[in-house]
Design a protein around this motif. Structure first.
Motif, PDB file in Angstrom:
ATOM      1  N   ALA A  13      51.645  49.831  60.017  1.00  0.00           N
ATOM      2  CA  ALA A  13      50.070  50.174  60.101  1.00  0.00           C
ATOM      3  C   ALA A  13      49.489  49.216  58.880  1.00  0.00           C
ATOM      4  CB  ALA A  13      49.848  51.483  59.634  1.00  0.00           C
ATOM      5  N   GLY A  14      48.285  48.702  59.019  1.00  0.00           N
ATOM      6  CA  GLY A  14      47.624  47.697  57.986  1.00  0.00           C
ATOM      7  C   GLY A  14      46.359  48.392  57.833  1.00  0.00           C
ATOM      8  N   SER A  15      45.526  47.276  57.430  1.00  0.00           N
ATOM      9  CA  SER A  15      43.955  47.583  57.153  1.00  0.00           C
ATOM     10  C   SER A  15      43.277  46.362  57.866  1.00  0.00           C
ATOM     11  CB  SER A  15      43.601  47.478  55.949  1.00  0.00           C
ATOM     12  OG  SER A  15      44.192  46.296  55.069  1.00  0.00           O
ATOM     13  N   ALA A  16      42.256  46.346  58.297  1.00  0.00           N
ATOM     14  CA  ALA A  16      40.868  46.698  57.478  1.00  0.00           C
ATOM     15  C   ALA A  16      39.737  46.138  57.752  1.00  0.00           C
ATOM     16  CB  ALA A  16      41.017  46.606  56.070  1.00  0.00           C
ATOM     17  N   LEU A 237      55.167  51.455  68.695  1.00  0.00           N
ATOM     18  CA  LEU A 237      54.996  50.195  67.949  1.00  0.00           C
ATOM     19  C   LEU A 237      55.015  50.032  66.381  1.00  0.00           C
ATOM     20  CD1 LEU A 237      53.054  48.336  70.702  1.00  0.00           C
ATOM     21  CD2 LEU A 237      55.284  48.631  70.743  1.00  0.00           C
ATOM     22  N   PRO A 238      55.921  50.144  65.799  1.00  0.00           N
ATOM     23  CA  PRO A 238      56.043  50.170  64.433  1.00  0.00           C
ATOM     24  C   PRO A 238      55.693  48.883  63.772  1.00  0.00           C
ATOM     25  CG  PRO A 238      57.851  51.245  65.184  1.00  0.00           C
ATOM     26  CD  PRO A 238      57.319  50.532  66.302  1.00  0.00           C
ATOM     27  N   ASP A 239      55.830  47.818  64.548  1.00  0.00           N
ATOM     28  CA  ASP A 239      55.674  46.401  64.060  1.00  0.00           C
ATOM     29  C   ASP A 239      54.168  45.875  64.352  1.00  0.00           C
ATOM     30  OD1 ASP A 239      55.642  43.829  63.023  1.00  0.00           O
ATOM     31  OD2 ASP A 239      57.174  42.910  64.229  1.00  0.00           O
ATOM     32  N   ARG A 240      53.394  45.516  63.420  1.00  0.00           N
ATOM     33  CA  ARG A 240      52.030  45.137  63.797  1.00  0.00           C
ATOM     34  C   ARG A 240      52.028  44.074  64.587  1.00  0.00           C
ATOM     35  NH1 ARG A 240      47.769  44.810  59.073  1.00  0.00           N
ATOM     36  NH2 ARG A 240      49.342  43.695  57.938  1.00  0.00           N
ATOM     37  N   THR A 241      52.886  43.050  64.373  1.00  0.00           N
ATOM     38  CA  THR A 241      52.731  41.839  65.049  1.00  0.00           C
ATOM     39  C   THR A 241      52.970  41.857  66.514  1.00  0.00           C
ATOM     40  OG1 THR A 241      55.364  41.165  64.617  1.00  0.00           O
ATOM     41  CG2 THR A 241      53.582  40.393  62.889  1.00  0.00           C
ATOM     42  N   SER A 242      53.838  42.869  67.020  1.00  0.00           N
ATOM     43  CA  SER A 242      53.732  43.241  68.361  1.00  0.00           C
ATOM     44  C   SER A 242      52.716  43.651  69.027  1.00  0.00           C
ATOM     45  CB  SER A 242      55.031  44.199  68.564  1.00  0.00           C
ATOM     46  OG  SER A 242      54.853  45.211  68.032  1.00  0.00           O
ATOM     47  N   ALA A 256      44.568  50.828  67.624  1.00  0.00           N
ATOM     48  CA  ALA A 256      43.430  51.419  66.745  1.00  0.00           C
ATOM     49  C   ALA A 256      44.303  51.179  65.387  1.00  0.00           C
ATOM     50  CB  ALA A 256      43.334  52.664  67.072  1.00  0.00           C
ATOM     51  N   PHE A 257      43.494  51.803  64.273  1.00  0.00           N
ATOM     52  CA  PHE A 257      43.954  51.549  62.846  1.00  0.00           C
ATOM     53  C   PHE A 257      44.519  50.480  62.447  1.00  0.00           C
ATOM     54  CE2 PHE A 257      43.845  56.414  63.317  1.00  0.00           C
ATOM     55  CZ  PHE A 257      43.220  56.546  62.211  1.00  0.00           C
ATOM     56  N   SER A 258      43.602  49.206  62.727  1.00  0.00           N
ATOM     57  CA  SER A 258      44.249  47.866  62.406  1.00  0.00           C
ATOM     58  C   SER A 258      45.763  47.560  62.711  1.00  0.00           C
ATOM     59  CB  SER A 258      43.893  47.834  61.053  1.00  0.00           C
ATOM     60  OG  SER A 258      42.775  48.007  60.441  1.00  0.00           O
ATOM     61  N   ALA A 259      46.218  48.055  63.924  1.00  0.00           N
ATOM     62  CA  ALA A 259      47.416  47.764  64.382  1.00  0.00           C
ATOM     63  C   ALA A 259      47.680  46.028  64.414  1.00  0.00           C
ATOM     64  CB  ALA A 259      47.939  48.599  65.709  1.00  0.00           C
ATOM     65  N   VAL A 260      46.719  45.449  64.733  1.00  0.00           N
ATOM     66  CA  VAL A 260      46.757  44.103  65.062  1.00  0.00           C
ATOM     67  C   VAL A 260      46.375  43.522  63.636  1.00  0.00           C
ATOM     68  CG1 VAL A 260      45.819  41.915  65.793  1.00  0.00           C
ATOM     69  CG2 VAL A 260      45.683  44.047  67.452  1.00  0.00           C
ATOM     70  N   TRP A 505      38.437  50.124  51.965  1.00  0.00           N
ATOM     71  CA  TRP A 505      38.467  49.468  53.387  1.00  0.00           C
ATOM     72  C   TRP A 505      38.740  50.434  54.533  1.00  0.00           C
ATOM     73  CZ3 TRP A 505      42.950  50.368  50.576  1.00  0.00           C
ATOM     74  CH2 TRP A 505      44.309  50.800  51.340  1.00  0.00           C
ATOM     75  N   SER A 506      38.529  50.068  55.512  1.00  0.00           N
ATOM     76  CA  SER A 506      38.690  50.951  56.559  1.00  0.00           C
ATOM     77  C   SER A 506      39.518  50.176  57.689  1.00  0.00           C
ATOM     78  CB  SER A 506      37.349  51.460  57.255  1.00  0.00           C
ATOM     79  OG  SER A 506      37.441  52.687  58.175  1.00  0.00           O
ATOM     80  N   PHE A 507      39.395  50.501  58.934  1.00  0.00           N
ATOM     81  CA  PHE A 507      40.019  49.784  59.858  1.00  0.00           C
ATOM     82  C   PHE A 507      39.449  49.400  61.040  1.00  0.00           C
ATOM     83  CE2 PHE A 507      42.433  53.433  57.853  1.00  0.00           C
ATOM     84  CZ  PHE A 507      43.487  52.910  57.664  1.00  0.00           C
ATOM     85  N   ILE A 508      40.102  48.550  62.120  1.00  0.00           N
ATOM     86  CA  ILE A 508      39.592  47.960  63.065  1.00  0.00           C
ATOM     87  C   ILE A 508      40.392  48.546  64.490  1.00  0.00           C
ATOM     88  CG2 ILE A 508      38.637  45.996  62.129  1.00  0.00           C
ATOM     89  CD1 ILE A 508      41.706  45.663  64.077  1.00  0.00           C
ATOM     90  N   SER A 509      39.635  48.313  65.492  1.00  0.00           N
ATOM     91  CA  SER A 509      40.246  48.432  66.800  1.00  0.00           C
ATOM     92  C   SER A 509      40.287  47.098  67.620  1.00  0.00           C
ATOM     93  CB  SER A 509      39.686  49.605  67.503  1.00  0.00           C
ATOM     94  OG  SER A 509      39.550  50.994  66.875  1.00  0.00           O
ATOM     95  N   VAL A 510      41.228  47.099  68.449  1.00  0.00           N
ATOM     96  CA  VAL A 510      41.295  45.922  69.278  1.00  0.00           C
ATOM     97  C   VAL A 510      41.262  46.734  70.772  1.00  0.00           C
ATOM     98  CG1 VAL A 510      42.176  43.752  70.114  1.00  0.00           C
ATOM     99  CG2 VAL A 510      42.037  44.152  67.676  1.00  0.00           C
ATOM    100  N   ALA A 511      40.765  46.370  71.865  1.00  0.00           N
ATOM    101  CA  ALA A 511      40.792  47.204  73.006  1.00  0.00           C
ATOM    102  C   ALA A 511      40.413  45.974  73.990  1.00  0.00           C
ATOM    103  CB  ALA A 511      39.821  48.054  73.082  1.00  0.00           C
ATOM    104  N   ARG A 512      40.969  46.313  75.280  1.00  0.00           N
ATOM    105  CA  ARG A 512      40.517  45.462  76.467  1.00  0.00           C
ATOM    106  C   ARG A 512      39.140  46.093  76.794  1.00  0.00           C
ATOM    107  NH1 ARG A 512      44.358  42.247  77.694  1.00  0.00           N
ATOM    108  NH2 ARG A 512      42.949  41.248  78.881  1.00  0.00           N
TER     109      ARG A 512
END
Length: 536
Positions: A13-16, A237-242, A256-260, A505-512
């Motif tokens: 899990a990352g940020s932001a 998916l515990p690794d953000r790069t995946s 969500a939660f800056s998983a990317v 900081w907060s987070f970002i989501s990436v979605a289709r």
């Protein structure tokens, strides 16, 4: 579970991304809502306890908020920033000794039993007050909950309690669980803690360790024509790069939660069919702070703390560690809080010469090796950014003659070292601001906190005047007066530096782009997703 295959990847899990001021496209691109479908998304962790009434944390809410509902949820345009959930209305008495909730009619638990005020009373008195990590403070003076009928719950307080505080606490601290499931046996050991039974739009279906959580549609949900989705799958998916790879391969539809990772955002925003969204986390602001052990003689000296503050280049941290997806901090309340924030606080511009001069004045001269003294520095392991800032802070302190020796631990060892054993001089922490300073913020600087309480003042800091200010704010009923007290609180913290606030900081989501109704409330990722849908 037919038709779902697991791709084993890992993610940290990352940020932001912080405010709408840094926002990329949000919700306007969604298509026509459509009923049905399975939403597959990334999950970075596997909480040991899924009962949000006990563990009020984002990791638990991320999954359980779809199953177990609160009395109210955060809202961009609702009165006082709230929208009804299990409660339709809430009214505080002028004397601060009671709050009356009118509850929603026709709500059923997932096992078919009716939801009533008895469930609210049980949750508040038996769980929120004695067991919940944050509710222990907010509901400490709750003496009774009267239930004159099935749709009314009257909270009675032994001491005047600010209605503003109770109201602000509702989205995070008022998860209601079924009395008939929990009233027999020890609450902490109840099997429902890991297979929740709620009133929400989705039911808990199954969990496969290391693989996925599966939620299914609640056909008897109280929301008209909701939920839209048939199923939600949290793929572990515990690794953000995946997560980015899984999105591009269309194995998942949401991260969500800056998983990317931040470094991938620019590239992935250009991938056809993917959108980067920074909204929907305004109510979940994380704060990067330097925690200080005041038992250490050098750190008990204000000039030393001021020197450390001047040695930190906050702009550099935001640009380099957070790649611009954060903002600099001025104190213990974030800039994006409309109720309490004030910029009228002492600040410490980046100034190495001033930092060195302060250390000289404090009597800590550089030795022949250029060092003044040595400190043990423990960065929190939860985010890449906290670890990266630890590396930066070590270098920043070296520039003023302080030798910071990094100690990197896993999560359990870090919590024990900092919050139980006090085996640190400086630590890097990421506390969360939850909409009111009395919720998980004042505890960072208030004295008298028992050993072993995570994310609290375990540095031995004691300031009678600040403690008195916190106590006064906790019992001040007038909203304007209470808000003014917390503005004074920010000034005092920034002046005496029990800790050093660096960034927010907060987070970002990436979605289709087929996923609709994303980011439509300030706590979207941890709300119920009843209106989230997959477009045709």
């Amino acid at each position: 579970m037919s038709g779902f295959t697991i791709s084993r990847r890992t993610m940290l899990a990352g940020s932001a991304m912080l405010l709408a001021s840094t926002a990329m496209p949000d919700t306007g691109w969604a298509q026509t809502p459509k009923k049905g479908g399975r939403l597959v998304l990334a999950a970075d962790s596997e909480p040991r306890n899924l009962n949000p009434a006990i563990v009020a944390s984002n990791g638990v809410f991320f999954i359980s908020s779809k199953i177990v509902e609160t009395l109210a949820e955060a809202s961009f345009d609702g009165k006082d920033g709230l929208a009804p959930r299990l409660a339709l209305s809430w009214e505080g008495a002028a004397d601060g000794l009671s709050v009356t909730f009118k509850l929603r009619d026709g709500v059923k638990w997932h096992d078919g039993k009716p939801f009533t005020s008895a469930d609210v009373a049980f949750s508040a008195l038996q769980i929120w007050k004695p067991l919940q990590n944050l509710g222990r403070t907010v509901f400490k003076d709750l003496a009774a909950v009267e239930t004159p009928d099935d749709l009314t719950a009257v909270f009675k307080f032994a001491k005047p309690t600010p209605f503003q505080l109770i109201r602000n606490a509702l989205p995070a601290l008022s998860s209601v669980v079924p009395k008939h499931i929990y009233e027999v046996g020890k609450i902490e050991d109840n099997p429902a803690n890991n297979a929740p039974i709620g009133t929400g739009p989705f039911k808990f279906a199954e969990y496969k360790a290391g693989q996925y959580y599966r939620l299914t549609k609640n056909a008897d949900y109280w929301g008209k024509d909701e939920p839209y989705l048939d199923e939600i799958i949290y793929q572990v998916l515990p690794d953000r790069t995946s997560a980015a790879s899984a999105l591009e391969a269309e194995e998942i539809q949401l991260a969500a939660f800056s998983a990317v990772p931040l470094a991938d955002l620019d590239r992935i925003s250009k991938v056809p069919g993917l959108k980067v969204i920074s909204k929907g986390y305004e109510g979940l602001t994380y704060q990067l702070v330097v925690e200080i052990n005041h038992r250490r003689k050098e750190l008990a000296d204000l000039k030393v703390r001021q020197a450390i503050a001047h040695a930190i280049d906050k702009d550099f941290v935001v640009k380099t560690v957070f790649l611009g997806y954060a903002t600099t901090a001025t104190g213990p309340v974030p800039k994006n809080d409309p109720q309490f924030y004030t910029a009228d606080v002492p600040t410490y511009p980046f100034d190495v010469a001033k930092a060195n001069a302060l250390l000289d004045e404090a009597g800590y001269k550089k030795g022949p090796d250029g060092k003044r003294f040595t400190l043990k520095l423990l960065p929190a392991p939860y985010f890449n950014e906290t670890k990266q800032f630890g590396d930066y802070l070590r270098q920043a302190l070296a520039a003023i003659g302080i030798d910071a020796q990094l100690v990197n631990n896993d999560s359990a060892a870090h919590i024990k070292a900092v919050y139980t054993d006090h085996a640190f001089d400086l630590a890097v922490g990421p506390p969360v601001f939850r909409g009111d300073p009395a919720i998980s913020t004042t505890i960072l600087v208030q004295s008298g906190i028992p050993d072993g309480v995570p994310f609290s003042n375990q540095g031995g800091y004691k300031n009678d005047a600040l403690d008195a200010l916190i106590a006064k704010a906790s019992e001040t009923l007038d909203t304007t007066a209470r808000t003014d007290l917390y503005k004074e609180f920010q000034k005092e913290v920034a002046a005496d530096l029990p800790l050093i606030n660096v960034a927010e900081w907060s987070f970002i989501s990436v979605a289709r782009d087929t996923v609709g109704n994303i980011a439509n409330n300030p706590r979207w990722a941890v709300s119920n997703w009843a209106d989230t849908y997959l477009a045709g």
